[in-house]
Enzyme design. Structure first.
Site, mmCIF file in Angstrom:
data_model
loop_
_atom_site.group_PDB
_atom_site.id
_atom_site.type_symbol
_atom_site.label_atom_id
_atom_site.label_comp_id
_atom_site.label_asym_id
_atom_site.label_seq_id
_atom_site.Cartn_x
_atom_site.Cartn_y
_atom_site.Cartn_z
ATOM 1 N N GLY A 46 -7.205 60.881 17.976
ATOM 2 C CA GLY A 46 -6.539 59.625 18.283
ATOM 3 C C GLY A 46 -7.471 58.468 18.021
ATOM 4 O O GLY A 46 -8.700 58.645 17.957
ATOM 5 N N CYS A 88 -15.428 61.018 21.622
ATOM 6 C CA CYS A 88 -14.802 59.799 21.115
ATOM 7 C C CYS A 88 -15.491 59.391 19.822
ATOM 8 O O CYS A 88 -16.717 59.504 19.709
ATOM 9 C CB CYS A 88 -14.954 58.701 22.169
ATOM 10 S SG CYS A 88 -14.258 57.119 21.670
ATOM 11 N N LEU A 89 -14.705 58.906 18.874
ATOM 12 C CA LEU A 89 -15.273 58.481 17.587
ATOM 13 C C LEU A 89 -16.174 57.254 17.741
ATOM 14 O O LEU A 89 -16.928 56.929 16.836
ATOM 15 C CB LEU A 89 -14.142 58.187 16.594
ATOM 16 C CG LEU A 89 -13.278 59.403 16.199
ATOM 17 C CD1 LEU A 89 -12.084 58.956 15.362
ATOM 18 C CD2 LEU A 89 -14.094 60.436 15.451
ATOM 19 N N GLU A 132 -6.656 57.259 24.770
ATOM 20 C CA GLU A 132 -6.388 56.070 23.946
ATOM 21 C C GLU A 132 -5.926 54.897 24.819
ATOM 22 O O GLU A 132 -6.325 53.755 24.577
ATOM 23 C CB GLU A 132 -5.340 56.374 22.860
ATOM 24 C CG GLU A 132 -5.704 57.480 21.893
ATOM 25 C CD GLU A 132 -7.135 57.413 21.374
ATOM 26 O OE1 GLU A 132 -7.649 56.304 21.143
ATOM 27 O OE2 GLU A 132 -7.764 58.478 21.208
ATOM 28 N N HIS A 135 -8.774 53.122 26.247
ATOM 29 C CA HIS A 135 -9.409 52.177 25.310
ATOM 30 C C HIS A 135 -8.766 50.796 25.403
ATOM 31 O O HIS A 135 -9.448 49.776 25.262
ATOM 32 C CB HIS A 135 -9.273 52.673 23.868
ATOM 33 C CG HIS A 135 -10.338 53.641 23.443
ATOM 34 N ND1 HIS A 135 -11.677 53.313 23.435
ATOM 35 C CD2 HIS A 135 -10.267 54.917 22.989
ATOM 36 C CE1 HIS A 135 -12.380 54.359 22.993
ATOM 37 N NE2 HIS A 135 -11.552 55.350 22.732
HETATM 38 ZN ZN ZN Z 1 -12.067 57.168 22.102
#
Ligand code: ZN
Length: 149
Positions: A46, A88-89, A132, A135
């Site tokens: 995501g 997380c990216l 998400e 975020h």
């Molecule tokens: Zn993330």
């Protein structure tokens, strides 16, 4: 469509409460396409708009057969619990940790055309939706690190 830079922990855009989307236009559609392109390139589950520097309430999920674009999303129902490893990216792998999330969530959101929908998902997609949506509040997953055994 374009691959965008993924901002990393410490950037201001990742710690802000994102603004509501009020206009459903071509620009929003391009943002969503870019989120999907960037997510797929990074092989993630995501991605939220603030991760590419856009402080708006938009996120995409594509994991375990669940593909969703979420504009101004809200979780309207949550049931059960799951404890699992998250990453997380936008965060270094070394901070991966277990997080307690609902087992099943129902999310209400708009799509890019401004159509309101509801969808109920479980397991990893539910975890991803919660991650998400965090975020969009400027919350990173490791601040929710599960402290139990
Ligand atoms: Zn993330």
């Amino acid at each position: 469509m374009a691959i965008r830079e993924i901002f990393q922990e410490g950037e201001e855009c990742l710690s802000k409460r994102c603004r509501e989307v009020t206009v459903f236009d071509e620009k929003l559609s391009k943002l969503i396409d870019d989120l999907f392109d960037t997510l797929h390139k990074a092989d993630g589950a995501g991605l939220a708009a603030p991760q590419i520097g856009v402080v708006r309430r938009v996120a995409v999920v594509d994991v375990d057969g669940v593909t969703m674009e979420l504009v101004n999303p809200q979780i309207i129902k949550a049931e059960g619990e799951q404890i699992g490893e998250e990453g997380c990216l936008s965060v270094d792998f070394s901070k991966n940790c277990r997080v307690l999330r609902p087992q099943t969530v129902t999310v209400r959101a708009y799509d890019r055309t401004g159509k309101l929908f509801e969808r109920t998902v479980s397991d990893l997609p539910a975890r991803c939706v919660c991650h998400e949506l965090d975020h969009l509040e400027g919350i990173l997953f490791f601040t929710r690190k599960y402290q139990g055994k």
